[in-house]
Write a protein that holds these residues in place. Structure first.
Motif, PDB file in Angstrom:
ATOM      1  N   ARG B  11       0.841  -1.192   0.000  1.00  0.00           N
ATOM      2  CA  ARG B  11       0.000   0.000   0.000  1.00  0.00           C
ATOM      3  C   ARG B  11       0.880   1.249   0.000  1.00  0.00           C
ATOM      4  NH1 ARG B  11      -5.093  -1.608   1.383  1.00  0.00           N
ATOM      5  NH2 ARG B  11      -5.210  -3.711   2.185  1.00  0.00           N
ATOM      6  N   SER B  12       0.518   2.177  -0.850  1.00  0.00           N
ATOM      7  CA  SER B  12       1.279   3.420  -0.927  1.00  0.00           C
ATOM      8  C   SER B  12       1.194   4.161   0.394  1.00  0.00           C
ATOM      9  CB  SER B  12       0.715   4.312  -2.037  1.00  0.00           C
ATOM     10  OG  SER B  12       0.686   3.602  -3.237  1.00  0.00           O
ATOM     11  N   GLY B  13       2.356   4.429   0.985  1.00  0.00           N
ATOM     12  CA  GLY B  13       2.385   5.236   2.199  1.00  0.00           C
ATOM     13  C   GLY B  13       1.890   4.520   3.437  1.00  0.00           C
ATOM     14  N   GLN B  14       1.572   3.231   3.333  1.00  0.00           N
ATOM     15  CA  GLN B  14       1.113   2.478   4.493  1.00  0.00           C
ATOM     16  C   GLN B  14       1.902   1.181   4.595  1.00  0.00           C
ATOM     17  OE1 GLN B  14      -3.232   1.933   4.818  1.00  0.00           O
ATOM     18  NE2 GLN B  14      -3.436   3.302   3.077  1.00  0.00           N
ATOM     19  N   ALA B  15       1.792   0.568   5.761  1.00  0.00           N
ATOM     20  CA  ALA B  15       2.450  -0.735   5.929  1.00  0.00           C
ATOM     21  C   ALA B  15       1.781  -1.762   5.022  1.00  0.00           C
ATOM     22  CB  ALA B  15       2.344  -1.172   7.380  1.00  0.00           C
ATOM     23  N   ASP B  16       2.587  -2.689   4.508  1.00  0.00           N
ATOM     24  CA  ASP B  16       2.044  -3.738   3.657  1.00  0.00           C
ATOM     25  C   ASP B  16       1.193  -4.700   4.486  1.00  0.00           C
ATOM     26  OD1 ASP B  16       3.579  -2.566   1.738  1.00  0.00           O
ATOM     27  OD2 ASP B  16       5.131  -4.112   1.744  1.00  0.00           O
ATOM     28  N   ASP B  17       0.288  -5.347   3.783  1.00  0.00           N
ATOM     29  CA  ASP B  17      -0.483  -6.440   4.374  1.00  0.00           C
ATOM     30  C   ASP B  17       0.091  -7.741   3.863  1.00  0.00           C
ATOM     31  OD1 ASP B  17      -2.345  -5.497   6.065  1.00  0.00           O
ATOM     32  OD2 ASP B  17      -4.022  -5.593   4.677  1.00  0.00           O
ATOM     33  N   GLN B  18       0.329  -8.685   4.745  1.00  0.00           N
ATOM     34  CA  GLN B  18       0.846  -9.968   4.281  1.00  0.00           C
ATOM     35  C   GLN B  18       0.100 -11.095   4.996  1.00  0.00           C
ATOM     36  OE1 GLN B  18       5.217 -10.956   4.676  1.00  0.00           O
ATOM     37  NE2 GLN B  18       5.032 -10.736   2.484  1.00  0.00           N
ATOM     38  N   PRO B  23      -2.889 -24.990   4.351  1.00  0.00           N
ATOM     39  CA  PRO B  23      -4.117 -25.744   4.072  1.00  0.00           C
ATOM     40  C   PRO B  23      -4.594 -26.599   5.236  1.00  0.00           C
ATOM     41  CG  PRO B  23      -2.266 -26.575   2.772  1.00  0.00           C
ATOM     42  CD  PRO B  23      -1.810 -25.318   3.415  1.00  0.00           C
ATOM     43  N   ALA B  24      -3.675 -27.057   6.092  1.00  0.00           N
ATOM     44  CA  ALA B  24      -4.100 -27.907   7.212  1.00  0.00           C
ATOM     45  C   ALA B  24      -4.998 -27.137   8.171  1.00  0.00           C
ATOM     46  CB  ALA B  24      -2.893 -28.450   7.953  1.00  0.00           C
ATOM     47  N   TYR B  25      -4.861 -25.833   8.233  1.00  0.00           N
ATOM     48  CA  TYR B  25      -5.679 -25.022   9.133  1.00  0.00           C
ATOM     49  C   TYR B  25      -6.871 -24.393   8.403  1.00  0.00           C
ATOM     50  CZ  TYR B  25      -1.487 -25.305  12.022  1.00  0.00           C
ATOM     51  OH  TYR B  25      -0.413 -25.753  12.735  1.00  0.00           O
ATOM     52  N   HIS B  26      -6.809 -24.372   7.110  1.00  0.00           N
ATOM     53  CA  HIS B  26      -7.831 -23.769   6.260  1.00  0.00           C
ATOM     54  C   HIS B  26      -8.215 -22.364   6.728  1.00  0.00           C
ATOM     55  CE1 HIS B  26     -10.384 -23.692   2.925  1.00  0.00           C
ATOM     56  NE2 HIS B  26     -11.526 -23.827   3.546  1.00  0.00           N
ATOM     57  N   THR B  27      -7.240 -21.644   7.146  1.00  0.00           N
ATOM     58  CA  THR B  27      -7.474 -20.248   7.470  1.00  0.00           C
ATOM     59  C   THR B  27      -6.167 -19.500   7.255  1.00  0.00           C
ATOM     60  OG1 THR B  27      -8.433 -18.752   9.111  1.00  0.00           O
ATOM     61  CG2 THR B  27      -6.858 -20.345   9.918  1.00  0.00           C
ATOM     62  N   SER B  28      -6.273 -18.241   6.964  1.00  0.00           N
ATOM     63  CA  SER B  28      -5.083 -17.431   6.716  1.00  0.00           C
ATOM     64  C   SER B  28      -4.683 -16.689   7.976  1.00  0.00           C
ATOM     65  CB  SER B  28      -5.345 -16.420   5.605  1.00  0.00           C
ATOM     66  OG  SER B  28      -5.649 -17.100   4.428  1.00  0.00           O
ATOM     67  N   ARG B  29      -3.410 -16.481   8.102  1.00  0.00           N
ATOM     68  CA  ARG B  29      -2.911 -15.756   9.269  1.00  0.00           C
ATOM     69  C   ARG B  29      -2.179 -14.526   8.781  1.00  0.00           C
ATOM     70  NH1 ARG B  29      -1.223 -16.006  14.460  1.00  0.00           N
ATOM     71  NH2 ARG B  29       0.865 -15.212  14.910  1.00  0.00           N
ATOM     72  N   LYS B  30      -2.517 -13.424   9.377  1.00  0.00           N
ATOM     73  CA  LYS B  30      -1.831 -12.191   9.011  1.00  0.00           C
ATOM     74  C   LYS B  30      -0.457 -12.177   9.671  1.00  0.00           C
ATOM     75  CE  LYS B  30      -3.937  -8.320   8.373  1.00  0.00           C
ATOM     76  NZ  LYS B  30      -4.440  -6.938   8.387  1.00  0.00           N
TER      77      LYS B  30
END
Lengths: 399, 174
Positions: B11-18, B23-30
């Protein structure tokens, strides 16, 4: 393609994408040997040497994916609690359109916190497992879970769960427990629904769950104490937000427990965690966490005070108000080494710390040494889950 | 690790999102975007290697040319404008094929000036009007270990929409 707020975006997947039509199968395993010394009679034996073999198979065919993971440990108190083969994962997932349907024994992640987790009803851990990686303590439950993507930002999830295990507690605790009904012997029907939003640097989820407490409780049957399973309902809000280059995580849970059967367990509780992870300098990451819990319970009948006290300790609610703070720092060196250290203190006088060194001497090999210890009142969290002092080495070969 | 993925939104001028997906948890972690120096899932790539460098955050200087195989590459030195930027690298040397607009090799130096990693491309293929490598190899010279990425069925200009770059899409692997 970038949106107005996004300067650049990149997505990288490892392995075959889910859309691959050909059957893709991968088998992964590792052999881990562990040697540990506990500074007290916390587990069954003070000195332990053993090995764990882990094997997992992942397969994908079109919209269907599946995973089977097993592990076999050579002795009690190292790896899983018995020397029997332990089935970790065994699920099949069908993904089509906006719906993912996952059926079988699966890990059900809850909340966003890492160290002390307010949301753990359906994500218990095997605390007998000696491992340098916390994730290896995670236990799975048989469930049917549906995730429905309302759109790219909003997801609704629901699960029916056959809750057949809670926390696996150290021998120092279980040796004191009387026989009785446990989740393993008498699984209960459970479930949760969740709505989650993700976008613009933030994620937030609202969750309602009902099932059993993952921790044991005692009651009196015929003048003898007996283990029982107690029902628990939980409403939670959790989320994360990108701020200052790091990630702020929070979990807030209101917990209602059926306290009629067991004296001393909390009737209502509020449990919250606020944490922050950040890369502090090159190859170093730090995290801090502040956790608070408040419990309310009925007054205890005369003569049942001791049982009530034991129940409160088993449920980790010995005090009506509890506050913990944790901090950790991990630094990598020369790509092959990293050192991690951390600590915990609480308002009740608990303290704990650990220091670990990980070394990857060659491809597929990893060697770790970890020292950990803690001290606290007998009924505290630390006294329940940690020996006063433990040193262990772990040598892992992945194949 | 099969089926796992990473999504980075700069993001311009902001911290990136990552976001990291297992797949074993089937959820994403920031994950903190300034944990860029971490190894990417045990490979020789770091998180910062799988996300694009911000052009404005670096200085560039030409260093003449060099031969790699049978081709001549322009050498460009890239250094961060802000030394406080969280990165394993204090300097990069990019070998650019001016004819095919391909980066043939990147030499990655740590902050003390030691060459620690090399990223090399091989098997150039022409897809429509552009050239791309069919294989990329990252070698960590400190531990003499390498990770190879093979590309297959690559398409360019196939109409991928912005909805591909969402957490939902990351979790679906498509």
């Amino acid at each position: 393609m970038p949106t107005s707020s996004a300067a650049a975006i990149a997505a990288v997947w490892i392995g075959s994408p889910a859309s691959a039509q050909a059957l893709s199968v991968r088998t992964v395993g590792s052999l881990t040997s562990v040697a540990a010394h506990d500074g007290e009679d916390f587990t069954r034996r003070r000195d332990k040497v053993g090995a764990v073999v882990q094997l997992s198979v992942d397969a994908t065919l079109g919209d269907v994916s599946a995973r089977i993971a097993l592990d076999q440990s050579s002795t009690r108190d190292i790896g899983t609690r018995t020397s029997a083969v332990s089935l970790k994962d065994a699920w099949v997932r069908y993904s089509h359109g906006s719906i993912d349907l996952t059926a079988g024994r699966q890990f059900l992640p809850e909340g966003r916190s890492d160290r002390i987790r307010p949301l753990d009803q359906f994500a218990p851990r095997d605390l007998t497992r000696i491992a340098t990686v916390d994730a290896r303590q995670r236990l799975t439950l048989p469930a049917v879970r549906v995730d429905y993507a309302v759109d790219e930002r909003l997801t609704a999830s629901a699960a029916y769960i056959r809750q057949d295990q809670g926390y696996v507690l150290p021998y120092a605790v279980t040796r004191l427990l009387p026989p009785g009904r446990t989740l393993r012997d008498s699984p209960v029907d459970a479930g949760f629904v969740e709505v989650a939003f993700r976008g613009d640097g933030a994620e937030i989820g609202v969750n309602l769950g009902h099932g059993a407490s993952p921790l044991p409780a005692l009651t009196i049957v015929g003048a003898q104490p007996r283990q029982i399973v107690v029902a628990q309902t939980r409403v939670a809000i959790s989320g994360s937000y990108t701020i200052g280059g790091g990630v702020l995580r929070f979990d807030l849970a209101a917990i209602m427990t059926d306290d009629a059967a067991a004296p001393g367990i909390e009737r209502r509780g509020a449990f919250g965690s606020l944490g922050y992870d950040i890369g502090v300098w090159a190859n170093a990451n730090a995290s801090v966490q502040l956790v608070a819990r408040r419990s309310s319970r009925r007054s205890v009948e005369i003569g049942l005070e001791t049982l009530a006290h034991v129940n409160a300790a088993l449920q980790q609610t010995s005090r009506d108000r509890q506050v913990w703070a944790t901090v950790s720092l991990r630094q990598s060196f020369q790509s092959a080494h990293d050192i991690e250290g951390g600590g915990l203190i609480s308002a009740a006088g608990e303290y704990a710390g650990y220091l670990a060194w990980n070394w990857r001497p060659a491809d597929r090999w990893r060697f770790s040494v970890q020292a950990q210890g803690g001290h606290g009142p007998r009924d505290s969290l630390i006294a329940t889950v940690l020996p006063n002092f433990r040193v262990f080495n772990e040598l892992q070969f992945s194949f | 690790m099969n089926g796992s993925g990473v999504l980075t939104i700069e993001r311009s001028g902001q911290a990136d999102d990552q976001w990291l997906y297992l797949p074993a948890y089937h959820t994403s972690r920031k994950v903190p975007a300034n944990s860029r120096t971490d190894r990417y899932m045990g490979t020789d790539f770091a998180f910062e290697d799988v996300s694009a460098d911000k052009i404005a955050a670096n200085r560039y200087a030409t260093m003449g040319s060099a031969r790699l195989g049978d081709r001549t590459y322009s050498k460009i030195e890239q250094t961060p404008r802000d030394r406080r930027e969280v990165s394993s690298y204090g300097r990069k040397i990019l070998f650019i094929d001016p004819e095919r607009l391909l980066i043939g090799r990147i030499d990655l130096y740590d902050r003390s000036g030691t060459l620690i990693k090399q990223l090399e491309g091989s098997g150039a293929v022409r897809i429509g009007t552009v050239w791309r490598w069919s294989q990329m190899t990252m070698t960590d010279l400190r531990i003499r270990h390498r990770t190879v990425i093979d590309y297959s069925d690559r398409q360019i200009g196939s109409g991928a929409g912005a909805d591909l770059f969402t957490v939902r899409s990351l979790e679906r692997g498509r």
